[in-house]
Design a protein around this motif. Structure first.
Motif, PDB file in Angstrom:
ATOM      1  N   ALA A   1      40.508  43.936  44.682  1.00 29.11           N
ATOM      2  CA  ALA A   1      41.479  44.491  45.626  1.00 29.11           C
ATOM      3  C   ALA A   1      40.788  44.786  46.949  1.00 29.11           C
ATOM      4  CB  ALA A   1      42.111  45.767  45.077  1.00 29.11           C
TER       5      ALA A   1
ATOM      6  N   THR B   1      36.091  45.383  49.723  1.00 24.74           N
ATOM      7  CA  THR B   1      36.707  44.841  48.513  1.00 24.74           C
ATOM      8  C   THR B   1      36.043  45.457  47.292  1.00 24.74           C
ATOM      9  OG1 THR B   1      37.200  42.753  49.614  1.00 24.74           O
ATOM     10  CG2 THR B   1      37.209  42.727  47.208  1.00 24.74           C
TER      11      THR B   1
ATOM     12  N   THR C   1      45.871  44.334  45.795  1.00 28.55           N
ATOM     13  CA  THR C   1      45.301  43.406  44.831  1.00 28.55           C
ATOM     14  C   THR C   1      45.255  41.997  45.400  1.00 28.55           C
ATOM     15  OG1 THR C   1      46.060  44.722  42.964  1.00 28.55           O
ATOM     16  CG2 THR C   1      45.579  42.416  42.512  1.00 28.55           C
TER      17      THR C   1
ATOM     18  N   TRP D   1      39.071  41.191  38.379  1.00 26.31           N
ATOM     19  CA  TRP D   1      40.116  41.762  39.243  1.00 26.31           C
ATOM     20  C   TRP D   1      39.468  42.140  40.562  1.00 26.31           C
ATOM     21  CZ3 TRP D   1      40.124  46.659  41.422  1.00 26.31           C
ATOM     22  CH2 TRP D   1      41.322  47.102  42.002  1.00 26.31           C
TER      23      TRP D   1
ATOM     24  N   GLN E   1      43.216  39.648  43.414  1.00 29.77           N
ATOM     25  CA  GLN E   1      42.997  38.886  42.188  1.00 29.77           C
ATOM     26  C   GLN E   1      43.425  39.764  41.017  1.00 29.77           C
ATOM     27  OE1 GLN E   1      39.142  37.068  41.687  1.00 29.77           O
ATOM     28  NE2 GLN E   1      39.354  37.026  39.478  1.00 29.77           N
ATOM     29  N   PRO E   2      44.613  39.518  40.453  1.00 36.31           N
ATOM     30  CA  PRO E   2      45.079  40.335  39.338  1.00 36.31           C
ATOM     31  C   PRO E   2      44.250  40.110  38.083  1.00 36.31           C
ATOM     32  CG  PRO E   2      46.821  38.870  40.143  1.00 36.31           C
ATOM     33  CD  PRO E   2      45.567  38.524  40.867  1.00 36.31           C
TER      34      PRO E   2
ATOM     35  N   GLU F   1      49.199  49.612  43.768  1.00 34.44           N
ATOM     36  CA  GLU F   1      50.229  48.908  43.002  1.00 34.44           C
ATOM     37  C   GLU F   1      51.587  49.610  43.055  1.00 34.44           C
ATOM     38  OE1 GLU F   1      49.667  45.917  41.599  1.00 34.44           O
ATOM     39  OE2 GLU F   1      47.569  45.984  42.178  1.00 34.44           O
TER      40      GLU F   1
ATOM     41  N   GLN G   1      35.930  45.465  42.951  1.00 34.47           N
ATOM     42  CA  GLN G   1      36.122  44.485  41.894  1.00 34.47           C
ATOM     43  C   GLN G   1      35.874  45.121  40.537  1.00 34.47           C
ATOM     44  OE1 GLN G   1      32.857  42.079  43.187  1.00 34.47           O
ATOM     45  NE2 GLN G   1      34.118  40.828  44.516  1.00 34.47           N
TER      46      GLN G   1
ATOM     47  N   HIS H   1      45.076  50.168  48.293  1.00 33.11           N
ATOM     48  CA  HIS H   1      44.452  49.141  47.452  1.00 33.11           C
ATOM     49  C   HIS H   1      45.438  47.986  47.348  1.00 33.11           C
ATOM     50  CE1 HIS H   1      41.467  51.884  45.129  1.00 33.11           C
ATOM     51  NE2 HIS H   1      41.692  52.339  46.341  1.00 33.11           N
TER      52      HIS H   1
END
Length: 99
Positions: free
Chosen positions: A73, A55, A92, A71, A94-95, A10, A57, A90
């Protein structure tokens, strides 16, 4: 992770062992220690030369949405010749929903 490794999450960078330990402890405290989420993965790992992709989660740990992904990433790891992580990205996909 090697001592010179870096993780990008992020827009923030975490460098070396100390930076990674601090980052993991903070994330654990925010998301897992509360009992709200479990850290899971999607069971799909792709490896090409020195790059690994998978991925991660956060899934709901309790309530009516237990087991649903909250969430996610994509993680891209770049490894050195000894298999240690040089770079960890990482991204993202799905925030987390608004609280």
């Amino acid at each position: 992770m090697g001592p010179d490794g870096v993780e990008f999450v992020e827009g923030t960078q975490f460098r070396g062992h100390d930076g990674l330990v601090e980052r993991v402890a903070e994330a654990y405290g925010l998301f897992v220690a509360s009992g709200e989420y479990h850290v899971t993965h999607d069971n799909h790992v792709t490896v090409h030369d020195d790059v690994v992709k998978f991925t991660i989660q956060l899934t709901y740990a309790k309530g009516p949405r237990t087991g649903e992904v909250a969430w996610a990433a994509r993680v891209f790891l770049v490894l050195d010749g000894s298999g240690r992580i040089l770079q960890d990205y990482h991204l993202t996909v799905q925030p987390l929903p608004e609280a």
